[in-house]
Scaffold this motif. Structure first.
Motif, PDB file in Angstrom:
ATOM      1  N   GLU A   1       0.645  -1.277   0.022  1.00 61.66           N
ATOM      2  CA  GLU A   1      -0.069   0.196   0.009  1.00 61.66           C
ATOM      3  C   GLU A   1       0.815   1.294   0.033  1.00 61.66           C
ATOM      4  O   GLU A   1       1.718   1.163   0.590  1.00 61.66           O
ATOM      5  CB  GLU A   1      -0.991   0.035   1.180  1.00 61.66           C
ATOM      6  CG  GLU A   1      -1.938  -1.009   1.150  1.00 61.66           C
ATOM      7  CD  GLU A   1      -1.555  -2.494   1.564  1.00 61.66           C
ATOM      8  OE1 GLU A   1      -0.454  -2.411   2.070  1.00 61.66           O
ATOM      9  OE2 GLU A   1      -2.317  -3.254   1.595  1.00 61.66           O
TER      10      GLU A   1
ATOM     11  N   THR B   1      -9.124   4.052   2.575  1.00 63.90           N
ATOM     12  CA  THR B   1      -8.311   3.354   1.342  1.00 63.90           C
ATOM     13  C   THR B   1      -9.085   3.552   0.266  1.00 63.90           C
ATOM     14  O   THR B   1     -10.314   3.709   0.245  1.00 63.90           O
ATOM     15  CB  THR B   1      -7.926   1.987   1.919  1.00 63.90           C
ATOM     16  OG1 THR B   1      -9.602   1.080   1.878  1.00 63.90           O
ATOM     17  CG2 THR B   1      -7.415   1.833   3.178  1.00 63.90           C
ATOM     18  N   THR B   2      -8.510   3.272  -0.822  1.00 60.70           N
ATOM     19  CA  THR B   2      -9.025   3.188  -2.163  1.00 60.70           C
ATOM     20  C   THR B   2     -10.177   1.985  -2.226  1.00 60.70           C
ATOM     21  O   THR B   2     -10.881   1.904  -3.064  1.00 60.70           O
ATOM     22  CB  THR B   2      -8.114   3.102  -3.350  1.00 60.70           C
ATOM     23  OG1 THR B   2      -7.157   1.906  -3.108  1.00 60.70           O
ATOM     24  CG2 THR B   2      -7.244   4.561  -3.408  1.00 60.70           C
TER      25      THR B   2
ATOM     26  N   THR C   1     -11.724   0.724   0.073  1.00 59.56           N
ATOM     27  CA  THR C   1     -13.266   0.917   0.842  1.00 59.56           C
ATOM     28  C   THR C   1     -13.975   1.775  -0.132  1.00 59.56           C
ATOM     29  O   THR C   1     -15.228   1.479  -0.448  1.00 59.56           O
ATOM     30  CB  THR C   1     -12.815   1.643   1.920  1.00 59.56           C
ATOM     31  OG1 THR C   1     -12.559   0.786   2.976  1.00 59.56           O
ATOM     32  CG2 THR C   1     -14.092   2.430   2.510  1.00 59.56           C
TER      33      THR C   1
ATOM     34  N   VAL D   1      -5.068   5.951   0.959  1.00 53.50           N
ATOM     35  CA  VAL D   1      -3.918   4.773   0.845  1.00 53.50           C
ATOM     36  C   VAL D   1      -4.700   4.140  -0.380  1.00 53.50           C
ATOM     37  O   VAL D   1      -5.409   3.668  -0.349  1.00 53.50           O
ATOM     38  CB  VAL D   1      -3.815   4.266   2.080  1.00 53.50           C
ATOM     39  CG1 VAL D   1      -3.048   2.845   2.011  1.00 53.50           C
ATOM     40  CG2 VAL D   1      -3.069   5.098   3.225  1.00 53.50           C
ATOM     41  N   ASP D   2      -3.629   3.957  -1.392  1.00 52.65           N
ATOM     42  CA  ASP D   2      -3.996   2.941  -2.302  1.00 52.65           C
ATOM     43  C   ASP D   2      -3.668   1.572  -1.981  1.00 52.65           C
ATOM     44  O   ASP D   2      -2.563   1.225  -1.716  1.00 52.65           O
ATOM     45  CB  ASP D   2      -2.987   3.417  -3.705  1.00 52.65           C
ATOM     46  CG  ASP D   2      -3.376   2.641  -4.740  1.00 52.65           C
ATOM     47  OD1 ASP D   2      -4.611   2.504  -5.300  1.00 52.65           O
ATOM     48  OD2 ASP D   2      -2.629   1.965  -5.252  1.00 52.65           O
ATOM     49  N   VAL D   3      -4.680   0.638  -2.215  1.00 50.09           N
ATOM     50  CA  VAL D   3      -4.470  -0.666  -2.219  1.00 50.09           C
ATOM     51  C   VAL D   3      -4.340  -1.255  -3.622  1.00 50.09           C
ATOM     52  O   VAL D   3      -4.991  -1.341  -4.499  1.00 50.09           O
ATOM     53  CB  VAL D   3      -5.800  -1.329  -1.452  1.00 50.09           C
ATOM     54  CG1 VAL D   3      -5.814  -2.915  -1.289  1.00 50.09           C
ATOM     55  CG2 VAL D   3      -5.914  -0.626   0.037  1.00 50.09           C
TER      56      VAL D   3
ATOM     57  N   GLU E   1      -8.995  -1.332   6.100  1.00 48.70           N
ATOM     58  CA  GLU E   1      -8.468  -0.785   7.180  1.00 48.70           C
ATOM     59  C   GLU E   1      -9.198  -1.088   8.601  1.00 48.70           C
ATOM     60  O   GLU E   1      -8.648  -0.835   9.450  1.00 48.70           O
ATOM     61  CB  GLU E   1      -8.599   0.961   7.015  1.00 48.70           C
ATOM     62  CG  GLU E   1     -10.175   1.450   6.730  1.00 48.70           C
ATOM     63  CD  GLU E   1     -10.340   1.435   5.134  1.00 48.70           C
ATOM     64  OE1 GLU E   1     -10.951   2.560   4.560  1.00 48.70           O
ATOM     65  OE2 GLU E   1     -10.005   0.553   4.572  1.00 48.70           O
TER      66      GLU E   1
ATOM     67  N   TRP F   1      -6.924  -3.094  10.588  1.00 50.57           N
ATOM     68  CA  TRP F   1      -5.853  -2.286  11.271  1.00 50.57           C
ATOM     69  C   TRP F   1      -6.099  -1.771  12.647  1.00 50.57           C
ATOM     70  O   TRP F   1      -5.066  -1.227  13.107  1.00 50.57           O
ATOM     71  CB  TRP F   1      -5.261  -1.271  10.213  1.00 50.57           C
ATOM     72  CG  TRP F   1      -4.888  -1.661   8.562  1.00 50.57           C
ATOM     73  CD1 TRP F   1      -4.652  -2.983   8.308  1.00 50.57           C
ATOM     74  CD2 TRP F   1      -4.974  -0.790   7.716  1.00 50.57           C
ATOM     75  NE1 TRP F   1      -4.400  -3.170   7.126  1.00 50.57           N
ATOM     76  CE2 TRP F   1      -4.462  -1.824   6.477  1.00 50.57           C
ATOM     77  CE3 TRP F   1      -5.080   0.491   7.327  1.00 50.57           C
ATOM     78  CZ2 TRP F   1      -4.189  -1.323   5.122  1.00 50.57           C
ATOM     79  CZ3 TRP F   1      -4.799   0.827   6.175  1.00 50.57           C
ATOM     80  CH2 TRP F   1      -4.431   0.151   5.028  1.00 50.57           C
TER      81      TRP F   1
ATOM     82  N   GLY G   1     -13.336   4.651   6.685  1.00 44.40           N
ATOM     83  CA  GLY G   1     -11.988   4.813   7.170  1.00 44.40           C
ATOM     84  C   GLY G   1     -11.739   4.744   8.665  1.00 44.40           C
ATOM     85  O   GLY G   1     -12.495   4.048   9.302  1.00 44.40           O
TER      86      GLY G   1
END
Length: 281
Positions: free
Chosen positions: A2, A161-162, A164, A188-190, A199, A202, A261
């Motif tokens: 990522e 994230t992208t 999501t 954040v690009d996955v 996420e 996390w 997010g």
């Protein structure tokens, strides 16, 4: 791996912000983020979470000038510095009551923060919905306070994230799930166009992002703000109904809320730039 796809900060709370290529992360979050807010005479901190009262703020943009001072771009294209009495006059006219821009967290009567209670499920904790009151605008609201010593509601850094955003877009293809609607600091690009809501997994862990280290605190409950117009992005009430249907999850002891997010806290300050790797520690 990522990576950071975009960085945003919002110098004035609930106004549009600015995109960055690199930013210094301090112990209180991104340098320059939410360093100013609009206050009214009743002690309320301007928040588009009460759209009937403060929604016009999303027609304004806060940014930093070349000399490092906060300026506001008004809907008519005018640009005025925070602290200029003319800015307060123009914002008062826009909002229909006397307001002023403050760069001193803690001003006003305890940093009152008002939130409209959304109609969709998961838009507010059940206990908050039950205790809501109807104000002079005819809106059911709950009241709280900003985080002490800041103009933040809760978390000082917000990440999405992208994956999501892509999952929500798949559930509602007609909707525009532009990241800016959710006012993140970090997008954040996955890799590989991942799906789901990565996420969530996390939470409780640490993320190394560029030179900074963060702890992932909690999923981010979403209010009505993503459904409102943001610059060229039109209003779309169905966006949050989609979130409520696709991603309503437990948050602390607040019940199942509609989330997009996660909130982060800063463990180690440092520089973060677009393209920086994101590693779960």
């Amino acid at each position: 791996m990522e990576t950071v796809a975009a960085l945003y900060r919002y110098p004035v709370k609930s106004m549009l912000g600015e995109a960055l290529t690199v930013v210094e992360v301090t112990e209180r979050g991104l340098r320059g983020d939410r360093v100013a807010a609009v206050l009214d005479g009743a002690g309320a901190v301007g928040s588009a979470k009460h759209p009937r009262k403060w929604g016009e703020l999303l027609r304004c943009r806060g940014r930093f000038d070349r000399d490092g001072s906060v300026v506001v771009e008004l809907p008519d294209g005018g640009v005025l510095s925070a602290g200029d009495p003319e800015l307060d006059t123009r914002l008062s006219k826009l909002l229909g009551r006397d307001v002023r821009v403050s760069q001193t967290p803690g001003e006003g009567e305890g940093g009152l923060l008002e939130r409209a209670v959304p109609e969709y499920d998961g838009g507010a904790p059940d206990h908050a919905r039950a205790s809501a009151v109807t104000d002079a605008t005819g809106t059911a609201i709950t009241s709280g306070a900003v985080r002490p010593g800041t103009f933040f509601d809760f978390g000082t850094v917000h990440l999405v994230t992208t994956a999501t955003l892509g999952s929500l877009r798949s559930a509602y293809p007609a909707g525009d799930f532009d990241a800016r609607r959710f006012r993140p600091n970090l997008v954040v690009d996955v890799p590989g166009g991942g799906t789901g809501f990565p996420e969530d997994a996390w939470v409780g862990g640490n993320l190394r992002i560029g030179d900074a280290l963060f702890r992932v605190l909690v999923p981010t409950p979403r209010c009505v703000v993503p459904t409102l117009a943001h610059a060229e992005l039109p209003a779309d009430p169905a966006l949050m109904r989609t979130v409520a249907r696709e991603h309503r999850i437990p948050v602390l002891d607040l019940g199942r809320l509609s989330c997009v997010g996660v909130y982060l806290e800063v463990l180690e300050p440092g520089a973060v730039r677009v393209g920086a790797p994101v590693t779960l520690v």
